[in-house]
Design a protein around this motif. Structure first.
Motif, PDB file in Angstrom:
ATOM      1  N   ILE A 108       0.801  -1.229   0.000  1.00  0.00           N
ATOM      2  CA  ILE A 108       0.000   0.000   0.000  1.00  0.00           C
ATOM      3  C   ILE A 108       0.834   1.280   0.000  1.00  0.00           C
ATOM      4  O   ILE A 108       0.444   2.270  -0.634  1.00  0.00           O
ATOM      5  N   PRO A 109       2.016   1.337   0.635  1.00  0.00           N
ATOM      6  CA  PRO A 109       2.819   2.561   0.502  1.00  0.00           C
ATOM      7  C   PRO A 109       3.225   2.826  -0.946  1.00  0.00           C
ATOM      8  O   PRO A 109       3.166   3.973  -1.423  1.00  0.00           O
ATOM      9  N   GLY A 110       3.595   1.774  -1.666  1.00  0.00           N
ATOM     10  CA  GLY A 110       3.956   1.938  -3.075  1.00  0.00           C
ATOM     11  C   GLY A 110       2.767   2.360  -3.920  1.00  0.00           C
ATOM     12  O   GLY A 110       2.902   3.188  -4.836  1.00  0.00           O
ATOM     13  N   GLN A 111       1.608   1.803  -3.628  1.00  0.00           N
ATOM     14  CA  GLN A 111       0.390   2.190  -4.346  1.00  0.00           C
ATOM     15  C   GLN A 111       0.059   3.661  -4.104  1.00  0.00           C
ATOM     16  O   GLN A 111      -0.337   4.386  -5.025  1.00  0.00           O
ATOM     17  N   LEU A 112       0.227   4.096  -2.872  1.00  0.00           N
ATOM     18  CA  LEU A 112      -0.070   5.493  -2.552  1.00  0.00           C
ATOM     19  C   LEU A 112       0.922   6.433  -3.234  1.00  0.00           C
ATOM     20  O   LEU A 112       0.541   7.498  -3.744  1.00  0.00           O
ATOM     21  N   LYS A 113       2.161   6.048  -3.275  1.00  0.00           N
ATOM     22  CA  LYS A 113       3.182   6.850  -3.963  1.00  0.00           C
ATOM     23  C   LYS A 113       2.824   7.028  -5.433  1.00  0.00           C
ATOM     24  O   LYS A 113       2.960   8.117  -6.004  1.00  0.00           O
ATOM     25  N   ARG A 114       2.361   5.945  -6.071  1.00  0.00           N
ATOM     26  CA  ARG A 114       1.965   6.034  -7.476  1.00  0.00           C
ATOM     27  C   ARG A 114       0.781   6.979  -7.657  1.00  0.00           C
ATOM     28  O   ARG A 114       0.701   7.699  -8.668  1.00  0.00           O
TER      29      ARG A 114
END
Length: 352
Positions: A108-114
């Motif tokens: 989820i952190p990577g998804q939010l960054k995107r």
């Protein structure tokens, strides 16, 4: 299937999943037919992928229409939790399954960054979390909430946090910096003052005293704090509302809100079972008062009424709440407006 209450668990059963055509039962418990949870109940962490970081809603009852939920299921074990029902979507039950099968969205952190990097993205405050507590015990191990706050700080993105867990103190360094930039609001959910009630009602949460102490500590560091007295359960914790607001106001809380309990889906079954076990003499009175708030039913999906109720009891609660807020919450201490103009997303972070 009802079991004995496990220490540190809010529910005592594995109710049928309403989306399953069949369920597991034990008609003969001799020999190898030992009930699945007889020896105790440990927590299982299950990694899952998320399609998107941000969940959106169009509810007029909510101040924010977006949330980020790093975990599904919650070890806090709050017996009244509306999120129990959603755990059935994942194939688990709303009772002990909700408390012991914790889904961990490691991506989820990577998804939010995107999301932040999309050229079309526009910053708007989101809630951490909208479904289950972002600082539940799993966070100590997986640190997803901390990673999300680090992203918010790097990208200068506003965020609102609500929790019942003292683990939030771990991230005071990030919260102080986010507060300096007017990017964070912190809310503590406090619905009782009795430590013994806490052990039954929401067993793995922090005590009211701990949360009040955190409000005082955060306020001293200029981290804006508010409280949610939620949910108010007539005949169980309703008498504590005014004292909670007084204590929170004295500690520096800038805002207060409340909701009344509603028992949708499987939560009604679990809550009724909980009353029969812990407060059998109050069961009928409590259930009747809950139904008074919601048009004669324990469940409620009607906008507005589902959160605050209606009728004479609802008006009494609302009146006491307003008087307590007017008396104990400083009218000059409003939550600061978010600064949405300093966002560094849309690819802009590469410039720094």
């Amino acid at each position: 299937m009802k079991e004995a209450y496990f220490k540190g668990r809010g529910s005592a059963s594995h109710p049928d999943n309403q989306y399953h055509r069949s369920s597991l039962v034990f008609d003969h418990v001799e020999g190898i037919d030992i009930p699945e949870h007889e020896e105790g109940l440990s927590t299982q962490f299950i990694p899952v992928s998320s399609k998107a970081a941000l969940s959106t809603n169009d509810s007029p009852d909510l101040a924010l229409n977006a949330s980020v939920n790093p975990y599904q299921g919650c070890e806090h074990g709050c017996i009244y939790c509306y999120a129990r029902n959603s755990h059935q979507y994942w194939g688990f039950d709303a009772g002990l399954g909700f408390e012991s099968k914790i889904l961990v969205k490691k991506d989820i952190p990577g998804q939010l960054k995107r999301e932040f990097e999309k050229k079309s993205y526009r910053p708007h405050p989101f809630m951490l979390s909208g479904n289950t507590d972002c600082y539940q015990p799993a966070e100590r191990r997986f640190k997803l909430t901390r990673q999300i706050l680090e992203l918010c700080l790097s990208y200068r993105h506003p965020v609102s946090i609500i929790t019942k867990n003292r683990l939030i103190e771990r991230d005071m360094d990030l919260l102080k910096e986010l507060a300096r930039l007017r990017l964070v609001h912190v809310y503590f959910s406090i619905n009782h003052l009795d430590p013994q009630l806490k052990l039954l009602l929401e067993p793995r949460t922090a005590s009211a005293k701990v949360k009040i102490d955190l409000i005082r500590k955060f306020s001293a560091e200029n981290i804006p704090c508010g409280i949610m007295v939620a949910p108010i359960i007539p005949g169980i914790n309703s008498e504590d509302m005014v004292a909670i607001i007084q204590a929170a106001g004295s500690a520096g809380a800038k805002k207060a809100g409340y909701t009344v309990v509603r028992l949708n889906g499987k939560v009604k079954e679990l809550f009724t079972e909980w009353l029969e076990t812990h407060f059998p003499g109050r069961r009928d009175k409590v259930m009747h008062q809950i139904e008074q708030l919601h048009g004669g039913k324990a469940n409620d999906t009607e906008w507005g009424r589902r959160m605050k109720g209606e009728g004479a009891l609802s008006q009494t609660i609302a009146g006491l709440f307003r008087k307590a807020v007017n008396r104990y919450i400083d009218p000059n201490g409003q939550m600061p407006d978010y600064d949405e103009q300093i966002f560094r997303g849309n690819g802009q972070l590469k410039l720094f």
